[in-house]
Design a protein around this motif. Structure first.
Motif, mmCIF file in Angstrom:
data_model
loop_
_atom_site.group_PDB
_atom_site.id
_atom_site.type_symbol
_atom_site.label_atom_id
_atom_site.label_comp_id
_atom_site.label_asym_id
_atom_site.label_seq_id
_atom_site.Cartn_x
_atom_site.Cartn_y
_atom_site.Cartn_z
ATOM 1 N N UNK A 88 -26.351 -7.036 28.391
ATOM 2 C CA UNK A 88 -25.450 -7.942 27.668
ATOM 3 C C UNK A 88 -25.784 -7.978 26.169
ATOM 4 N N UNK A 89 -27.048 -7.819 25.841
ATOM 5 C CA UNK A 89 -27.482 -7.827 24.435
ATOM 6 C C UNK A 89 -27.310 -6.466 23.764
ATOM 7 N N UNK A 90 -26.842 -5.484 24.526
ATOM 8 C CA UNK A 90 -26.633 -4.153 23.958
ATOM 9 C C UNK A 90 -27.908 -3.350 23.803
ATOM 10 N N UNK A 91 -28.934 -3.679 24.566
ATOM 11 C CA UNK A 91 -30.221 -3.000 24.440
ATOM 12 C C UNK A 91 -30.323 -1.713 25.263
ATOM 13 N N UNK A 92 -29.300 -1.429 26.056
ATOM 14 C CA UNK A 92 -29.332 -0.232 26.900
ATOM 15 C C UNK A 92 -28.395 0.833 26.337
ATOM 16 N N UNK A 93 -28.713 2.103 26.559
ATOM 17 C CA UNK A 93 -27.834 3.176 26.070
ATOM 18 C C UNK A 93 -26.420 3.032 26.638
ATOM 19 N N UNK A 94 -25.442 3.306 25.824
ATOM 20 C CA UNK A 94 -24.039 3.171 26.240
ATOM 21 C C UNK A 94 -23.687 4.130 27.377
ATOM 22 N N UNK A 95 -24.341 5.292 27.442
ATOM 23 C CA UNK A 95 -24.004 6.278 28.465
ATOM 24 C C UNK A 95 -24.814 6.111 29.762
ATOM 25 N N UNK A 96 -25.588 5.035 29.857
ATOM 26 C CA UNK A 96 -26.390 4.779 31.061
ATOM 27 C C UNK A 96 -25.490 4.279 32.186
ATOM 28 N N UNK A 97 -25.534 4.947 33.321
ATOM 29 C CA UNK A 97 -24.803 4.477 34.488
ATOM 30 C C UNK A 97 -25.440 3.162 34.929
ATOM 31 N N UNK A 98 -24.622 2.100 35.079
ATOM 32 C CA UNK A 98 -25.194 0.796 35.372
ATOM 33 C C UNK A 98 -24.316 -0.052 36.284
ATOM 34 N N UNK A 99 -23.746 0.587 37.270
ATOM 35 C CA UNK A 99 -22.952 -0.146 38.259
ATOM 36 C C UNK A 99 -23.753 -1.235 38.938
ATOM 37 N N UNK A 100 -25.047 -1.022 39.073
ATOM 38 C CA UNK A 100 -25.930 -1.997 39.705
ATOM 39 C C UNK A 100 -25.989 -3.298 38.896
ATOM 40 N N UNK A 101 -25.614 -3.231 37.624
ATOM 41 C CA UNK A 101 -25.671 -4.416 36.771
ATOM 42 C C UNK A 101 -24.340 -5.167 36.709
ATOM 43 N N UNK A 102 -23.323 -4.673 37.401
ATOM 44 C CA UNK A 102 -22.061 -5.417 37.402
ATOM 45 C C UNK A 102 -22.331 -6.796 38.007
ATOM 46 N N UNK A 103 -21.636 -7.799 37.515
ATOM 47 C CA UNK A 103 -21.963 -9.173 37.914
ATOM 48 C C UNK A 103 -21.836 -9.406 39.408
ATOM 49 N N UNK A 104 -20.882 -8.761 40.066
ATOM 50 C CA UNK A 104 -20.691 -9.010 41.495
ATOM 51 C C UNK A 104 -21.084 -7.837 42.386
ATOM 52 N N UNK A 113 -24.601 -8.195 44.277
ATOM 53 C CA UNK A 113 -24.550 -9.396 45.124
ATOM 54 C C UNK A 113 -23.606 -9.173 46.295
ATOM 55 N N UNK A 114 -22.429 -8.582 46.035
ATOM 56 C CA UNK A 114 -21.462 -8.301 47.102
ATOM 57 C C UNK A 114 -22.041 -7.317 48.120
ATOM 58 N N UNK A 115 -22.719 -6.287 47.637
ATOM 59 C CA UNK A 115 -23.335 -5.313 48.544
ATOM 60 C C UNK A 115 -24.338 -5.990 49.464
ATOM 61 N N UNK A 116 -25.200 -6.826 48.898
ATOM 62 C CA UNK A 116 -26.217 -7.497 49.701
ATOM 63 C C UNK A 116 -25.586 -8.506 50.666
ATOM 64 N N UNK A 117 -24.537 -9.184 50.238
ATOM 65 C CA UNK A 117 -23.840 -10.114 51.128
ATOM 66 C C UNK A 117 -23.160 -9.358 52.270
ATOM 67 N N UNK A 118 -22.524 -8.234 51.960
ATOM 68 C CA UNK A 118 -21.893 -7.418 52.998
ATOM 69 C C UNK A 118 -22.923 -6.887 53.978
ATOM 70 N N UNK A 119 -24.076 -6.478 53.468
ATOM 71 C CA UNK A 119 -25.150 -5.995 54.335
ATOM 72 C C UNK A 119 -25.609 -7.109 55.273
#
Length: 97
Positions: free
Chosen positions: A62-78, A81-87
């Motif tokens: 959120x602070x822009x400290x990570x590279x823009x081209x970094x894959x970060x689906x794991x950091x999506x807000x839901x 959490x949704x994956x763990x709830x579904x599991x």
């Protein structure tokens, strides 16, 4: 001959049911095999989320400290959490069977 026609129709109906059931069982078996194999990854992700590292990484993103081209689906807000709830829901469902 009429009895034989009924038998043929019954066999055709049973064959249709057999095809549906065979495909469903085969696909579920393969999915369950992959799901079992994914359990170590799910545990790692749960620990990552529960121990606070996820929040730290999310905030860094959120602070822009990570590279823009970094894959970060794991950091999506839901996403995680949704994956763990579904599991969790899936595990409850499997216990009911």
């Amino acid at each position: 001959m009429f009895g034989n026609m009924e038998r043929i129709e019954r066999i055709q109906q049973m064959e249709a049911h057999f095809d549906i059931a065979s495909e469903a069982v085969s696909k579920l078996y393969e999915a369950m095999r992959r799901y079992k194999k994914a359990q170590p990854s799910i545990k790692v992700l749960k620990d990552y989320y529960d121990n606070g590292e996820w929040v730290e990484d999310f905030e860094a993103d959120e602070k822009g400290l990570l590279p823009k081209d970094l894959k970060r689906g794991v950091l999506s807000e839901d996403g995680l959490w949704d994956l763990l709830a579904d599991d969790n829901d899936l595990k409850k469902l499997l216990k009911q069977q």
